[in-house]
Design a protein around this motif. Structure first.
Motif, mmCIF file in Angstrom:
data_model
loop_
_atom_site.group_PDB
_atom_site.id
_atom_site.type_symbol
_atom_site.label_atom_id
_atom_site.label_comp_id
_atom_site.label_asym_id
_atom_site.label_seq_id
_atom_site.Cartn_x
_atom_site.Cartn_y
_atom_site.Cartn_z
ATOM 1 N N GLY A 35 0.784 -1.065 0.022
ATOM 2 C CA GLY A 35 -0.057 0.103 0.137
ATOM 3 C C GLY A 35 0.771 1.189 0.047
ATOM 4 O O GLY A 35 0.866 2.225 -0.786
ATOM 5 N N GLY A 36 1.939 1.409 0.890
ATOM 6 C CA GLY A 36 2.569 2.194 0.799
ATOM 7 C C GLY A 36 3.688 2.705 -0.022
ATOM 8 O O GLY A 36 4.044 3.655 -0.701
ATOM 9 N N GLY A 177 12.433 17.823 3.955
ATOM 10 C CA GLY A 177 11.563 16.780 4.374
ATOM 11 C C GLY A 177 10.447 16.245 3.581
ATOM 12 O O GLY A 177 10.149 17.326 2.604
ATOM 13 N N ILE A 178 10.182 15.023 3.202
ATOM 14 C CA ILE A 178 9.159 14.760 2.411
ATOM 15 C C ILE A 178 8.090 13.894 3.153
ATOM 16 O O ILE A 178 8.809 12.874 3.851
ATOM 17 C CB ILE A 178 9.595 14.005 1.080
ATOM 18 N N VAL A 179 6.893 14.207 3.180
ATOM 19 C CA VAL A 179 5.887 13.211 3.940
ATOM 20 C C VAL A 179 4.863 12.697 2.998
ATOM 21 O O VAL A 179 4.326 13.463 2.163
ATOM 22 C CB VAL A 179 5.116 14.030 4.998
ATOM 23 N N ASP A 180 4.890 11.267 2.962
ATOM 24 C CA ASP A 180 3.711 10.430 2.165
ATOM 25 C C ASP A 180 2.647 10.616 2.905
ATOM 26 O O ASP A 180 2.423 9.835 3.842
ATOM 27 C CB ASP A 180 4.360 9.034 2.239
ATOM 28 N N ARG A 181 1.530 11.650 2.695
ATOM 29 C CA ARG A 181 0.549 11.907 3.583
ATOM 30 C C ARG A 181 -0.745 11.137 2.785
ATOM 31 O O ARG A 181 -1.505 11.606 2.437
ATOM 32 C CB ARG A 181 0.269 13.298 3.331
ATOM 33 N N ASN A 182 -0.606 9.902 3.227
ATOM 34 C CA ASN A 182 -1.636 9.042 2.495
ATOM 35 C C ASN A 182 -2.707 8.796 3.397
ATOM 36 O O ASN A 182 -3.717 8.287 3.313
ATOM 37 C CB ASN A 182 -1.146 7.719 2.124
ATOM 38 N N CYS A 183 -2.963 9.511 4.922
ATOM 39 C CA CYS A 183 -3.657 9.612 5.780
ATOM 40 C C CYS A 183 -4.052 8.094 6.434
ATOM 41 O O CYS A 183 -5.196 8.009 6.925
ATOM 42 C CB CYS A 183 -4.890 10.254 5.474
ATOM 43 N N GLN A 184 -3.081 7.106 6.332
ATOM 44 C CA GLN A 184 -3.084 5.969 6.899
ATOM 45 C C GLN A 184 -1.853 5.564 7.513
ATOM 46 O O GLN A 184 -0.907 5.726 7.329
ATOM 47 C CB GLN A 184 -3.671 4.740 5.641
ATOM 48 N N THR A 244 -1.183 11.786 -0.991
ATOM 49 C CA THR A 244 -1.185 10.350 -1.805
ATOM 50 C C THR A 244 -2.296 9.600 -1.174
ATOM 51 O O THR A 244 -3.032 9.862 -0.216
ATOM 52 C CB THR A 244 0.184 9.900 -1.667
ATOM 53 N N VAL A 245 -2.387 8.717 -2.175
ATOM 54 C CA VAL A 245 -3.364 7.521 -1.784
ATOM 55 C C VAL A 245 -2.955 6.245 -1.522
ATOM 56 O O VAL A 245 -2.028 5.879 -2.649
ATOM 57 C CB VAL A 245 -4.453 7.552 -3.117
ATOM 58 N N LYS A 246 -3.033 5.646 -0.673
ATOM 59 C CA LYS A 246 -2.409 4.139 -0.150
ATOM 60 C C LYS A 246 -2.913 3.282 -0.996
ATOM 61 O O LYS A 246 -4.276 3.195 -1.260
ATOM 62 C CB LYS A 246 -2.472 4.094 1.011
ATOM 63 N N SER A 261 -0.068 -4.105 4.254
ATOM 64 C CA SER A 261 0.785 -5.055 3.786
ATOM 65 C C SER A 261 -0.004 -6.476 3.313
ATOM 66 O O SER A 261 -1.133 -6.647 3.872
ATOM 67 C CB SER A 261 1.875 -5.445 4.888
ATOM 68 N N GLY A 262 0.586 -7.314 2.392
ATOM 69 C CA GLY A 262 -0.037 -8.388 2.390
ATOM 70 C C GLY A 262 0.630 -9.026 0.784
ATOM 71 O O GLY A 262 1.804 -8.696 0.361
#
Length: 289
Positions: A35-36, A177-184, A244-246, A261-262
């Motif tokens: 997902g990430g 700094g970079i944030v992967d802001r997928n809100c999950q 972003t979108v996970k 994960s999976g």
């Protein structure tokens, strides 16, 4: 025209990376942080293939930009992006990933991979390490940038905000700094439970950072943001908040908590690959390719 061609080149690399990630997720005997990996594909391609000064043939080049993968569970995505640039062998990654004594662990290890600046995995530590590297550069008069990619979930940790204060207090304009802001996170949506991050952009501003907020899954927006970074000789650190979108690009993975994960079965992998292929075909059509 030149910029359009560059964006197309990077989009094509992002498409290739997604395909490789999904095929691996369907063949690996274990869980993949898919997902990430998919949410930060454009970010990693934009960094390793467009913005960063680096040379896979000269790992100790003093003027190289440094990269810290603070969200260490995103190691596979980093390996894939770097392999497309020539740092790592793709076949070696997929044949040894996660195995005992493999160079390609589920979290990155600098002992095994000298191309990395540090090992990581314990969340909330990357920005502090980036500060140390950046401060060393400042004191030596060196002008490279230090990029640090974090997940938004880990920025709920106090260690991140202590490091954020240091970045601005020590005038580390060479820190990005970079944030992967997928809100999950692994188990919940950040704005629904336990610890809301909003107003996210304003928090970084309050800590003395220059802040840019973009769609982190839009390659044109990623390129524009990276191209507009202030000179590393400045006094103010920069934060790219990348919304972003996970699970980006795969219909049944997007925004789904179950896909932190999976692994993919044959049928699901075929569905996922078809989703990505359709999206890429649409992209090409829109760009007249």
């Amino acid at each position: 025209m030149e910029k359009t061609q560059e964006i197309y080149r990077l989009k094509e690399l992002a498409y290739e990376m997604r395909i490789k990630l999904l095929k691996f997720c369907g063949s690996y005997d274990g869980a993949v942080h898919i997902g990430g990996d998919l949410s930060m594909t454009e970010i990693l391609i934009g960094l390793w293939h467009h913005a960063m000064q680096c040379d896979p043939e000269n790992l100790s080049w003093p003027e190289r930009d440094r990269f810290i993968m603070s969200k260490g569970h995103g190691a596979l995505a980093m390996y894939m992006a770097m392999s497309l640039r020539g740092f790592f062998d793709y076949e070696e990654i997929i044949s040894t990933y996660g195995q005992l004594d493999s160079k390609y662990g589920m979290h990155p290890c600098r002992v095994q991979l000298p191309a990395l600046e540090c090992s990581s995995g314990s969340l909330g530590q990357g920005l502090a390490m980036a500060n140390g590297i950046a401060l060393n550069a400042k004191r030596k008069g060196e002008k490279y940038r230090v990029y640090c990619l974090m997940g938004d979930g880990e920025t709920g940790e106090g260690s991140v905000w202590e490091a954020a204060m240091m970045s601005s207090s020590y005038k580390l304009g060479n820190v990005v700094g970079i944030v992967d802001r997928n809100c999950q996170t692994m188990t919940f949506y950040t704005e629904d439970k336990y610890m809301s991050m909003a107003p996210y952009k304003d928090k970084w501003k309050a800590f003395g950072w220059n802040v840019l907020e973009i769609n982190g899954n839009d390659m044109a927006a990623v390129v524009e943001a990276l191209d507009s970074l202030p000179a590393p000789t400045g006094d103010v650190p920069t934060m790219l908040v990348c919304n972003t979108v996970k699970g980006k690009g795969v219909s049944f993975m997007e925004h789904a908590l179950g896909w932190h994960s999976g692994c993919l079965g044959t049928e699901d992998m075929e569905r996922a690959l078809l989703d990505v292929q359709k999206a890429w075909d649409k992209e090409k059509e829109e760009m007249g390719r």
